[in-house]
Design an enzyme around this catalytic site. Structure first.
Site, PDB file in Angstrom:
ATOM      1  N   GLY A  39       0.806  -1.220   0.000  1.00 61.82           N
ATOM      2  CA  GLY A  39       0.000   0.000   0.000  1.00 61.82           C
ATOM      3  C   GLY A  39       0.832   1.258   0.000  1.00 61.82           C
ATOM      4  O   GLY A  39       0.336   2.338  -0.301  1.00 61.82           O
ATOM      5  N   CYS A  42       0.723   5.875   0.495  1.00 62.93           N
ATOM      6  CA  CYS A  42      -0.688   6.229   0.308  1.00 62.93           C
ATOM      7  C   CYS A  42      -1.603   5.524   1.296  1.00 62.93           C
ATOM      8  O   CYS A  42      -2.365   6.159   2.023  1.00 62.93           O
ATOM      9  CB  CYS A  42      -1.121   5.917  -1.122  1.00 62.93           C
ATOM     10  SG  CYS A  42      -2.848   6.284  -1.449  1.00 62.93           S
ATOM     11  N   GLU A 205       4.204  29.877   3.249  1.00 67.22           N
ATOM     12  CA  GLU A 205       4.343  29.435   1.863  1.00 67.22           C
ATOM     13  C   GLU A 205       5.293  30.368   1.121  1.00 67.22           C
ATOM     14  O   GLU A 205       5.163  31.585   1.186  1.00 67.22           O
ATOM     15  CB  GLU A 205       2.981  29.406   1.171  1.00 67.22           C
ATOM     16  CG  GLU A 205       3.005  29.189  -0.339  1.00 67.22           C
ATOM     17  CD  GLU A 205       3.750  27.929  -0.756  1.00 67.22           C
ATOM     18  OE1 GLU A 205       4.561  28.017  -1.700  1.00 67.22           O
ATOM     19  OE2 GLU A 205       3.536  26.866  -0.140  1.00 67.22           O
ATOM     20  N   ALA A 270       6.310  20.492   5.215  1.00 63.23           N
ATOM     21  CA  ALA A 270       5.535  19.930   4.095  1.00 63.23           C
ATOM     22  C   ALA A 270       5.969  20.627   2.812  1.00 63.23           C
ATOM     23  O   ALA A 270       5.156  21.185   2.079  1.00 63.23           O
ATOM     24  CB  ALA A 270       4.046  20.109   4.347  1.00 63.23           C
ATOM     25  N   GLY A 272       7.449  19.351   0.134  1.00 64.81           N
ATOM     26  CA  GLY A 272       7.588  18.545  -1.076  1.00 64.81           C
ATOM     27  C   GLY A 272       8.220  17.200  -0.793  1.00 64.81           C
ATOM     28  O   GLY A 272       8.493  16.843   0.364  1.00 64.81           O
ATOM     29  N   HIS A 446     -31.610  16.610 -10.693  1.00 64.40           N
ATOM     30  CA  HIS A 446     -31.919  17.691  -9.762  1.00 64.40           C
ATOM     31  C   HIS A 446     -32.614  17.105  -8.527  1.00 64.40           C
ATOM     32  O   HIS A 446     -33.490  16.249  -8.673  1.00 64.40           O
ATOM     33  CB  HIS A 446     -32.842  18.718 -10.429  1.00 64.40           C
ATOM     34  CG  HIS A 446     -33.316  19.791  -9.496  1.00 64.40           C
ATOM     35  ND1 HIS A 446     -32.528  20.866  -9.145  1.00 64.40           N
ATOM     36  CD2 HIS A 446     -34.487  19.931  -8.818  1.00 64.40           C
ATOM     37  CE1 HIS A 446     -33.200  21.641  -8.303  1.00 64.40           C
ATOM     38  NE2 HIS A 446     -34.401  21.094  -8.091  1.00 64.40           N
TER      39      HIS A 446
END
Length: 467
Positions: A39, A42, A205, A270, A272, A446
């Site tokens: 696995g 992931c 970021e 986080a 990359g 709908h």
């Protein structure tokens, strides 16, 4: 256990195990080698367990902040952090066991160990202590060793206070404050999760928006939603250093030439991923690498060494489980000699599972203009959707980008509830070269959120009914 196989797959993630199953379906005698549970990242440490965590956060957020909207009174609402983590781990364990069952069902040999190529047709297998205990030969070898979080000297990960996504999903205690460095899908999802549970979250970021690969209008909408939640966001910000001092981590950043120092009890790196290319014998065989990933022919996935192939995260972006799986299937089918078109990397859906969810396929508005297209843009807000109104999920929109000349779908971008499910229709439409007119003329049920796809397409041509 030493044996001779048609295909040996090195790595059991969503690329490797899918490739192995498809190989067995096509009649190849197949072996799969991985030292961990099947696995990959992931199923064990990424896609599946994080979605469990995010569902917990979504339910808690709805009950805490929106239950009164539904006429429901909740008193004494609280959560057990350890049980939230345990639920995630239990789900991961069950899914990985299911994969092991699929491997057995398809009569694939499974070897638990670390495989190393000693020739283009031979893999030696080692245990965790480095002792060789087996060897296999195969006509073809598929490398699917995946990727791991990227490390930089300025952010010295110790996996206790400065952590990666792996540690973020098994923390023994909820952090009071969390700094997330990097606002891609992983960073954004954990920022959402911890923020909902009450952690004070700050996002840093380097580029000029969170989720910088997404359409700018989507990124700005998500940033507005996150700030409303109390998440502090710094964009165009570079991390100069992160230092552990006592029980805190201090992060020095440069924002528009202004220096700031932030602090938290946990920092999530986080920024990359990088390919797992070390220790598998690649250099000894002369397998060509590019930016720490394996270079392949994107039509056959063969490396520069005949009969050795590579798929998934180890060959570089896009680092997505569904891409790895399709590359694995495509690679094996090419080995079989099947005639099929190459994977269209311009038609890969991207999904981020925070709330509101974000999903997209194709070009952003900016990229379409850069490519020289004359475009038509259609946008339909969920505020105008009857179904969204009924379920209390009115945040976000669907956005279509069409080639004005031919009506070709260039890109579809969704932010809102169930965006990651809705994007499949857009992906199928784009793959089948549907036009704006064909979307508009397809009868949508709908009330559904998916009606918003039809309405967004219609809005691009001045035909939207409900806006």
């Amino acid at each position: 256990m030493a044996g001779k196989y048609d295909i040996a797959v090195l790595g059991g993630g969503p690329g490797g195990y899918v490739a192995a199953i498809r190989a067995a379906q096509l009649g190849f005698k197949t072996v799969i080698i991985d030292k961990e549970n099947l696995g990959g990242i992931c199923l064990n440490w990424g896609c599946i367990p994080t979605k469990s965590l995010l569902k917990n956060a979504e339910i808690f957020d709805t009950m805490k902040n929106h239950s009164a909207d539904f006429g429901i009174t909740v008193k004494g609402l609280e959560f057990d952090f350890s049980k939230i983590i345990k639920r995630s781990r239990d789900i991961s364990d069950r899914i990985t066991k299911n994969v092991e069952m699929l491997i057995k069902k398809n009569k694939i040999e499974r070897i638990r160990g670390f495989g190393k190529l000693v020739s283009k047709n031979q893999l030696d297998i080692f245990n965790n202590e480095g002792g060789k205990f087996d060897s296999v030969t195969a006509d073809k070898v598929i490398i699917a060793t995946g990727a791991r979080p990227r490390m930089v000297p300025a952010i010295p990960v110790d996996r206790k206070m400065i952590i990666t996504s792996t540690e973020a999903m098994i923390l023994p205690e909820q952090p009071k404050e969390l700094i997330v460095i990097g606002a891609g899908a992983i960073g954004v999802e954990f920022a959402y999760f911890y923020s909902v549970l009450g952690t004070k979250v700050t996002i840093i970021e380097m580029l000029d928006s969170i989720l910088p690969v997404e359409d700018r209008e989507v990124s700005d909408t998500l940033a507005k939603s996150f700030r409303k939640r109390g998440i502090e966001i710094f964009t165009k910000a570079t991390v100069e250093k992160a230092e552990i001092k006592g029980s805190m981590v201090y992060v020095s950043i440069n924002v528009n030439s202004e220096k700031k120092e932030l602090s938290a009890d946990k920092v999530l790196s986080a920024i990359g991923v990088t390919g797992n290319v070390e220790g598998f014998g690649l250099e000894e065989l002369g397998i060509e690498l590019y930016k720490n990933h394996i270079k392949v022919n994107k039509s056959t996935y063969e490396t520069n060494v005949k009969d050795i192939f590579a798929i998934g995260d180890v060959i570089g972006p896009p680092w997505l489980a569904h891409v790895a799986s399709h590359e694995g299937i495509h690679c094996v089918e090419r080995i079989k000699g099947l005639n099929l078109p190459d994977i269209n990397y311009e038609n890969i859906p991207g999904c981020t599972y925070c709330q509101p969810q974000v999903a997209s396929v194709g070009l952003t508005e900016a990229k379409a203009k850069e490519a020289g297209y004359e475009i038509k843009v259609g946008k339909f807000p969920f505020m105008a959707s009857g179904k969204a109104f009924a379920i209390g999920e009115r945040e976000g929109f669907v956005k279509f980008i069409f080639d004005a000349k031919y009506g070709e779908i260039l890109g579809v971008h969704i932010i809102g509830s169930e965006a990651t499910e809705m994007i499949a229709e857009a992906g199928l439409a784009k793959a089948l070269e549907a036009t704006g007119e064909s979307i508009i003329k397809t009868v949508h049920a709908h009330p559904t959120l998916s009606e918003s796809i039809m309405e967004a397409a219609a809005q691009a041509y001045g035909e939207a009914i409900h806006i």
